[in-house]
Design an enzyme around this catalytic site. Structure first.
Site: not given
Ligand code: JB3
Length: 222
Positions: A135, A144
Site C-alpha cells: 500500500h 524497473h
Molecule cells: O529478466 C527479465 C525478466 N527480463 C529482461 C528484461 C527486463 O531486459 C530480459 O531478460 C532482458 O535482459 C532485457 O530484455 P530486453 O530489453 O528485451 O533486451 P534485449 O533482448 O537486448 O532487447 C532489446 C531490444 O531493443 C533489441 O532487440 C534492440 O535491437 C532494441 N533496441 C535497442 N535500442 C531498440 C533501440 N529498438 C528501437 N526501436 N529503438 C532503439 O533505440
C-alpha cells in the site's frame, strides 16, 4: 474498448509485454526494433517487426497507443522524449490492482504483479512478473521492479531505479533515483541516489555521479 498498441523493441522484454497485451485483448499489429536483422521476424507469432523507431512515427496515428518494451531504464527514458505519440499502460490480465492505484503512460504491469491500495506507478516504469507493491508506494518514472520483488508499505522507488530479481524492501524505505539493488537483496535502510546496493542486509558498494545514466545512453551531462 480494446486498445491497439505499437510496441517498441523486439527482445525478451517485448515478448513478455506483447504477450500480456494480447492476453488482455489488445491488438498488436507490429513491433519496432532498430536491429535491421530482426525486420520481418516475429518475436511473438503473428506480431512482426515492421520497422525501426523511425517508422513508428509515420505509422502512429491518434488513438493508437505506444509502449517502450525495452528493459534498460536509461534507454526507455531517452526514447520516451523523442516522439509526440500517445503512450498507453500495458496491463496483464493476471495483475491485481487495489483501489486508488494509478499508473502513468507507458507503464508496464506484467503477469501476476500485485499493486495494493493507493500506490502510484510512474510513466514507463516496469512492474515485472509476480512482483508485489504494497500500500501507498511510489514507483518512479522509468523504474524497473524485477520479477519476484516484494515492497512493504510506503516504499519510494526513485526515478530510473532498478530492483533486481527477488529484492525485498521493508516498509518506509526510499530507493534513490537511478540506483541499482542487486538480486536477492534485503533493503533495510534508505539507498541514496545513483548507488548500487547488494546483499542481506543491503550495503552500498558503488556510488556514481549524477546523470551517469545519461552518458551510458550517449546523452550529455545533465
Ligand atoms: O529478466 C527479465 C525478466 N527480463 C529482461 C528484461 C527486463 O531486459 C530480459 O531478460 C532482458 O535482459 C532485457 O530484455 P530486453 O530489453 O528485451 O533486451 P534485449 O533482448 O537486448 O532487447 C532489446 C531490444 O531493443 C533489441 O532487440 C534492440 O535491437 C532494441 N533496441 C535497442 N535500442 C531498440 C533501440 N529498438 C528501437 N526501436 N529503438 C532503439 O533505440
Amino acid at each position: 474498448m480494446a486498445e491497439t498498441f505499437l510496441v517498441i523493441g523486439a527482445g525478451g522484454h517485448a515478448k513478455v509485454v506483447i504477450d500480456a497485451l494480447l492476453a488482455s485483448g489488445c491488438a498488436v499489429p507490429g513491433c519496432y526494433d532498430d536491429d535491421p536483422a530482426l525486420l520481418g521476424s516475429e518475436p511473438v507469432p503473428g506480431v512482426p517487426v515492421v520497422g525501426g523507431s523511425s517508422s513508428l512515427v509515420s505509422n502512429w496515428r491518434k488513438g493508437l497507443k505506444v509502449v517502450i518494451a525495452i528493459g534498460e531504464n536509461g534507454l526507455r527514458r531517452r526514447l520516451s522524449v523523442l516522439w509526440d505519440v500517445e503512450y498507453g499502460v500495458a496491463l496483464a490480465p493476471s495483475a491485481v490492482l487495489g483501489r486508488g492505484v494509478a499508473a502513468g503512460p507507458g507503464a508496464m504491469i506484467l503477469p501476476s504483479a500485485t499493486v495494493n491500495i493507493d500506490s502510484i506507478i510512474g510513466s514507463h516504469a516496469i512492474l515485472n512478473t509476480s512482483c508485489s507493491i504494497d500500500h501507498d508506494c511510489r514507483v518512479g518514472d522509468y523504474a524497473h521492479v524485477a520479477p519476484g520483488c516484494a515492497l512493504g508499505g510506503n516504499v519510494v522507488v526513485g526515478e530510473g531505479a532498478f530492483l533486481g530479481i527477488g529484492t525485498r524492501v521493508i516498509p518506509g524505505i526510499r530507493i534513490g533515483r537511478w540506483s541499482i539493488v542487486g538480486a536477492g537483496a534485503v533493503v533495510t535502510k534508505d539507498v541514496p541516489d545513483n548507488c548500487t546496493a547488494v546483499g542481506v542486509p543491503a550495503r552500498v558498494i558503488k556510488r556514481r555521479e549524477e546523470g551517469w545514466h545519461l552518458k551510458m545512453n550517449g546523452e550529455g551531462s545533465p
